[in-house]
Design a protein around this motif. Sequence first.
Motif, PDB file in Angstrom:
ATOM      1  N   TYR A   1       0.775  -1.239   0.000  1.00 15.90           N
ATOM      2  CA  TYR A   1       0.000   0.000   0.000  1.00 15.90           C
ATOM      3  C   TYR A   1       0.810   1.294   0.000  1.00 15.90           C
ATOM      4  O   TYR A   1       0.261   2.343  -0.343  1.00 15.90           O
ATOM      5  N   ASP A   2       2.071   1.268   0.379  1.00 18.58           N
ATOM      6  CA  ASP A   2       2.836   2.510   0.472  1.00 18.58           C
ATOM      7  C   ASP A   2       3.341   2.939  -0.907  1.00 18.58           C
ATOM      8  O   ASP A   2       4.088   2.202  -1.572  1.00 18.58           O
TER       9      ASP A   2
ATOM     10  N   TRP B   1       2.211  -7.695  -5.111  1.00 22.41           N
ATOM     11  CA  TRP B   1       1.215  -7.973  -6.141  1.00 22.41           C
ATOM     12  C   TRP B   1       1.908  -8.050  -7.495  1.00 22.41           C
ATOM     13  O   TRP B   1       2.741  -7.208  -7.838  1.00 22.41           O
ATOM     14  N   ALA B   2       1.576  -9.071  -8.269  1.00 22.71           N
ATOM     15  CA  ALA B   2       2.234  -9.296  -9.560  1.00 22.71           C
ATOM     16  C   ALA B   2       2.152  -8.071 -10.461  1.00 22.71           C
ATOM     17  O   ALA B   2       3.081  -7.780 -11.216  1.00 22.71           O
ATOM     18  N   GLY B   3       1.042  -7.341 -10.386  1.00 27.42           N
ATOM     19  CA  GLY B   3       0.866  -6.153 -11.203  1.00 27.42           C
ATOM     20  C   GLY B   3       1.665  -4.961 -10.725  1.00 27.42           C
ATOM     21  O   GLY B   3       1.640  -3.903 -11.367  1.00 27.42           O
TER      22      GLY B   3
ATOM     23  N   GLU C   1      -1.526   3.254  -8.112  1.00 30.44           N
ATOM     24  CA  GLU C   1      -0.275   4.010  -8.200  1.00 30.44           C
ATOM     25  C   GLU C   1       0.936   3.081  -8.239  1.00 30.44           C
ATOM     26  O   GLU C   1       1.901   3.333  -8.969  1.00 30.44           O
ATOM     27  N   LEU C   2       0.893   2.010  -7.468  1.00 32.79           N
ATOM     28  CA  LEU C   2       2.013   1.075  -7.473  1.00 32.79           C
ATOM     29  C   LEU C   2       2.084   0.318  -8.796  1.00 32.79           C
ATOM     30  O   LEU C   2       3.168   0.090  -9.339  1.00 32.79           O
TER      31      LEU C   2
ATOM     32  N   SER D   1       4.523   8.002 -15.538  1.00 34.29           N
ATOM     33  CA  SER D   1       4.126   6.597 -15.685  1.00 34.29           C
ATOM     34  C   SER D   1       2.924   6.469 -16.608  1.00 34.29           C
ATOM     35  O   SER D   1       2.835   5.528 -17.412  1.00 34.29           O
ATOM     36  N   LEU D   2       1.980   7.415 -16.511  1.00 36.14           N
ATOM     37  CA  LEU D   2       0.833   7.416 -17.419  1.00 36.14           C
ATOM     38  C   LEU D   2       1.282   7.615 -18.864  1.00 36.14           C
ATOM     39  O   LEU D   2       0.742   7.006 -19.789  1.00 36.14           O
TER      40      LEU D   2
END
Length: 963
Positions: A598-599, A826-828, A868-869, A900-901
């Motif tokens: 989550y961070d 998380w894999a993503g 975001e991650l 990133s977008l």
Amino acid sequence: MGKKKMSKKKSRIITRSILAGLLVIVFGVNIALYQFREIITSYFTTMNTTSKESVAARDKSKKLVEQIADEGIVLLQNKDNTLPLKTTATNKTKVNVFGWSFTNPIYGGTGSGSTDTSTAVTPKAGLEAAGFQVNDTLYNDYLALKMQRPIVGMNGQDWTIPEPEASFYTADRMKQAKDFSDTAIIFIARSGGEGADLPTSLDGADTFNEKGSQQGPTGQRFGNKDDLDASKHYLELSNREKGMVEAVTKNFNKVILVVNSSNTFELSWVKNYSQIKSVLNIGGPGQNGFNSLGKVIAGTVNPSGKTVDVYATDLLDAPSIKNFGNYDYVVKNADGSYSQAFDSGKVGLNYVDYAEGVYVGYRYYETAASEGAINYDEKVMYPFGYGLSYTNFKQEVVPDSLSWNDKDISVKVKVTNTGSVAGKDVVELYYSAPYTGKLEKSSIVIGAFAKTNEIKAGESETVTLSFKVEDMASYDSNKAYTAKGGYVLEQGEYKLMLMNNSHEKIADVASKNLSQVVYDSTARSTDKQTAVNQLDGNVTGEGSIATYLSRANGFANLKDIDKNQTYTIKSADGKTTSKVKGTLVDSSFVKYVNSKRYDVPADTKTSAPTTGAKNGKKLKDYVGVDIKDKSWDALLDQLSVDDMVNLVVHGGYKTVELTSVGKPATLDYDGPSAISSFLAKTKVSGISFPSEVLVASTWNVKLAESMGQCIGAEANSYGVTGWYAPAMNTHRTAFGGRNFEYYSEDGLVAGKMAAAVTKGYQSKGGYVYMKHFALNDQETNRTFGVLTWANEQTIREIYLKPFEFAVKEGGAKAVMSSFNSVGNTWAGASSGLLKQILRNEWGFKGMIDTDFYMNGGGISAYPYMVFELGIRAGNDTYLTGVAPMGVPSANTKSNDTLWSLREASHNMLYTIANSGAIKDGLSTDTPTWVKITIGVDVVLVLAILAGLVVSFRKSNKKEEVEV
């Protein structure tokens, strides 16, 4: 005294208020429709299956479905040459078919892999088309039971095995059958699907919740109380089925067993019945694959399928079973009691340990046998790569054909049909590498394979098998030879063997002592950068696996790989307790996982990218332009922030239109056995192809490529560009719920098939989303982000191998990341997985989508899938299938997020530019429902406005009279 009449003035005021209110309602409804436009469009979207182009494509697909089933049916046993059963059009062979499932078979699987099989060929029709006469009296007796196929789906599972009680098989019924024919076929079927793994115990402990359970271990039902047996699992004979087998074998001496299952079925019981002469396996055969069953039994098709998984005598014997299923992390409370650990998103922390390491399937059984740790014949019923034929073949290495230099290995094998009927054969080349104790290795690994064409009796065909020397290298995740991990070809003797299957050797081809090669300063020839450990931060540390299975001393540590213990835990409200298997962790571990999940790190970029530029560029200008070409910047600069956000957050079953750069909208539909409009009102799909297991069982890469081409042609006729397929996770155990849509336990077989399907589909202008990347090999707890632990050797050599082939050989242009976590991440949101291994090492160029996403707008179905991650780690778009519900909000105030977008948009635009969406100019016509809505809006608004005009005119006339 009568009622006082309402004044005309007051009446006009009320009328105007009503009309104004209606106008507000119309605008409000339109705003709501606009917000939900995407899901409404998806719901009403239909695939035109009746156009000339569609009909032609579907007809071609049907033909290929049957060809695949012809070659994918596996003949496992054929004593006394019982098969084929000869029949002619004028002299039909009569057969009895026992087993209720013959009336309601398994065509494929459930969930996103399900297809429309309402018009599929039934097994009965398939037998009759092949010239058999089926005992209709017996068949109709089964129908009269009015039993239903239990639901095994994402919203709950009914694991009832439908079969009448033994009392059904009365003396009169069996006499009628014996009078009809002396031949009996037993038909047994097993289902599987998305959302849950198959039960390893039919103990009836779980109860069924009518609302079901999205993906967890609950929401299950077991019917037929006489079938409940804690000592039995779902993939063996149930008590009722055993009663049926006993009745049949007591009355018939010529029995053929047909197993209709994509999951490996336990068949050791067959040895107890000498009456069972022949055994056939047919996975989900799709639209018309049961025609092939009839042809194989009749002998008009000679079976040539081979197993793609080892058939163990006891499916619960494999090391992987020791760590498969539902395991919880548990914390100790201050009062000494135990509770399940939850993350800050209120998601239970579950895990699965791949402690068996590389010893999956045949790799374990063959190695354990070579080490003297097991008696192979007692443990294995049928080897990997095994299958019988109605003819005999002789395979021999062509003299002087072997070429083995520092880079490549190649050998020619002559295959001669020494029998009396034409047939096809599979040639399998295996290798063994030296085991030094530093790197774990299977005693035998398949290196190459080939399927012959049909060879007539007495004739021959020569095939060439080849692979790279570096393919025999092992991955050194523990840094025995390398500083950062990497591939190593250890010094020692390497052997090549021509095999009938993983256990039966035909001939030693060659052996060679090789010098040590460490691929640390230079990359393997197929890699774009040197492979090093990229997942250490994910798969090591607290919570990870302490002991991996080793072949040292005959697998002496097998007893140590199960660390799970049983705890009595409190419910969240403290009112109830239950027993769970799991591992004890402290609060620091929970805090660490929360941080990883989550961070969001602080920004590293000091400025935002350029947006909204007027450069006059269009996406069609970039067809064929390399993704790293600097000219892309001019196009990307034109994107507004809203453009980038819309493109990225609305990735469910489509990509959106962007007028600023001339990007059309595309349709991306589900799979993996057909193009399917999963969310549409009308459940229409393309022609249903056989399950991936059956496709792989052909061992025919050409057929796999043709399958991709056929589905690609269908997609074109339906206006579909992207395809959520092929799926290529690993058959880690026989009980994986989605084994039907994954190819094999072996990465080479799975990878070659996946690469071929990918290449075929994309040759028609579309792009595949290969899935689920990665380690999504069980359904249990997958949507809870189950922490999947494995060292990098295991991950790379076993579980990433199929994906590697699909990228390097198939040229996959899109990827679907998975629900689960790789270790603690998380894999993503694993940049090591998505950026380093996939893009930088393998050279993937394309876009990455999540699995189904609902985490935004007040909905937190999968809160650990943090937008975001994911976007920063390289996950480009989000499968928001019920948009606008659950659509993430992008933090556009963050420079890192904006960059990133931009990168995600770049990847998506590159993929679309190199697809048929640009080349063929896909239509962006306004959806029909929108046109209807606009028409209704115009009529309503005009009517309301007319009413208001009339009202005000009457008011004005009244005022003029009064003046």
